[in-house]
Structure formats: C-alpha cells, structure tokens
Design a protein around this motif. Structure first.
Motif: not given
Ligand code: SF4
Length: 280
Positions: A33-36, A45-48, A184-185, A242-245
């Motif tokens: 939730x925090x990662x979103x 975001x979709x993967x999370x 990941x994450x 790809x992404x920041x998480x």
C-alpha cells in the motif's frame, strides 16, 4: 525445568507451514500500500495491484500465494531449562513440515540428493538451526524459502580495505544482476562479518525481522536506508517490469570478524516473504 511435548511442536510447525503459504505477512501487505503512493511506473502500479489481489485470493480460497511453496528453514531457540519430551525435537519439526505440506496441498520442492535430484516426496528435510539460550524459552521461527530468490543470493570475501563502500557496491551489484528473477519487490538480507557461513546465517536471519525494522546500531541503520534508496533507483521495479519499487526493505546485520577479512552475504527474499515465529 519446563517440559514441551513433541506433539505440540509438530502441530505448530504444521499450522505455520500452511498459514505462511496462504496468508501474506500483514507488514508486506502494508508495504504494498505504501509503495502504491510512491511508485512512479504505471505498469509497476498495476503489478502491485495484482500482487495485492493475488494475496487476497490466496487467503480467501486457502491456496498458496505462489506455486513455489519453498523449502522450510527453521531457526530454533531452545532454553537450557526446557525438556523436550515424547521423542526427537528434530523429527517433530520434520513431521510438522511433512503434515503441513500434505494437508495444505503445498508443492513438495525438496530433492533428497542435490545431484541425483529425486523428490523426497514430503518437502523434508527442512534446514534447521539451533540456538541454545538461557532460561526456559522455546521458539521456532519458520521461513518458506522460494528458490527464485534464494538462487539470486551471493557471497563475497571482501578485503578489509574494501570497507563499507565495497559492501554497498557488492549489494547493489547483486540486486542489479538478479533483475526480475527473485520476483521483486524483494527484501534484501545482508550479513556482514563473522566467517563465510556466519555471514550467510545472519543474512538469512535478518530477513526474518519485522519488515522494514532497522538495526539497533545507527551506522547499520544508515546503511540499510542508503541501500534501499539506491536499489529503488535501479529501475528494476515490481516483477522486473520497471519502476521504483524494487525492494520493500533492506535488513542488515553484523558479527565480529577476523582482522584479515570482510565477509559479505546477500540473501534475497521475494515479495512472498513467508515467515512466522512460534512460541511455546
Ligand atoms: S521467488 Fe517467490 S514469488 Fe517468485 S516464484 Fe519463487 S516463491 Fe514465488
């Protein structure tokens, strides 16, 4: 002297094997939730969201979070004033694993011989570590270790002159090389010091800390925070798309070492960071 019957140990181990495979750690869920809030990539975001949905389906349908239900690693803390009655402690733990993987319909992933590769058929043996403690404490912390992430773990005997910068470079290089393989994450366990085997032990044990908790020593906490920041700037992102998480947390631990060495081990957990402690 306190007595604990092996029947109770088997029952608890069985229950935990099932629970950790069906129910994601609430701290991991909170970290999703925090990662979103901070994830910069739309795909990320979709993967999370998919990982959250997957964990909800697993819990409600009583099905594993992932098809790789892992090899069990058990850290036993046994007080000197505890008497184990009714049989062998080690056999009781293995029996709990056997029953949990059978009754929970969990995939049996252990081969009896690493070269001959025939499946043991019941996910045993687990890997068991014992720590003798004072008093009448009895705890077992169980982890179901998937090998997508275990396979991406690495060790290196650095020179003392490599110092903390050498440690950072090795951790970052390891995560970068791992890429999408550890799903990941991830959670990154870092063991620094001791001997080669001790560094691996503390790296794995660090993975079992409450997600995102920090080392008690300020300089190690700073190392954890810096590594997490750098890892999340690698661009690997959720599931490597790809992404920041890229990582949810870095957990590091240390042990005194020899004047001539600086062992470092990086042990990686995937997002299905499955572990739970049993206290009897
Ligand atoms: S690394 Fe984790 S999420 Fe990926 S396949 Fe293995 S257990 Fe499943």
């Amino acid at each position: 002297m306190r007595s604990i019957n092996v029947i109770d140990i088997t029952q608890k181990v069985k229950d935990v094997c099932i629970t950790i495979n069906y129910e994601i750690d609430p701290l991991v869920r909170a970290a999703f939730e925090s990662a979103k809030i901070v994830e910069a990539s739309k795909i990320g975001l979709n993967i999370i969201d998919d990982l959250i949905e997957n964990s909800e389906i697993a819990k409600s349908y009583k099905a594993p979070i992932c098809q790789d239900t892992g090899m069990i690693v058990a850290f036993v803390k046994l007080g000197q004033e505890v008497h184990i009655e009714g049989g062998s402690l080690e056999k009781a733990i293995h029996q709990g694993i056997r029953e949990g993987y059978d009754e929970g319909y969990l995939r049996k992933s252990v081969v009896s011989d690493p070269l001959l590769r025939s499946n043991s058929g019941d996910n045993t043996p687990g890997v068991i570590y014992y720590e003798i403690a004072e008093g009448d404490v009895f705890e077992i912390e169980l982890a179901a270790k998937g090998f997508g992430s275990e396979n991406m773990s690495r060790s290196k005997m650095l020179k003392p002159s490599d110092g903390i910068e050498g440690v950072k470079a090795f951790v970052i290089e390891t995560v970068e090389q791992a890429g999408s393989n550890p799903c990941p994450p991830i959670v990154v366990g870092v063991g620094i010091g001791g001997t080669l085997d001790k560094a691996a032990y503390i790296a794995k044990k660090a993975l079992l800390r409450p997600l995102g908790s920090h080392h008690k020593d300020e300089h190690i906490e700073q190392l954890e925070l810096e590594l997490l920041d750098k890892i999340n700037k690698l661009g690997i992102g959720p599931q490597g798309l790809g992404g920041t998480t890229t990582a949810l947390a870095v957990h590091a631990d240390t042990f005194p070492t020899h004047i001539a060495g600086l062992p470092v081990v990086v042990n990686i957990n995937c997002h299905a960071s499955r572990h739970q402690k049993v206290v009897l």
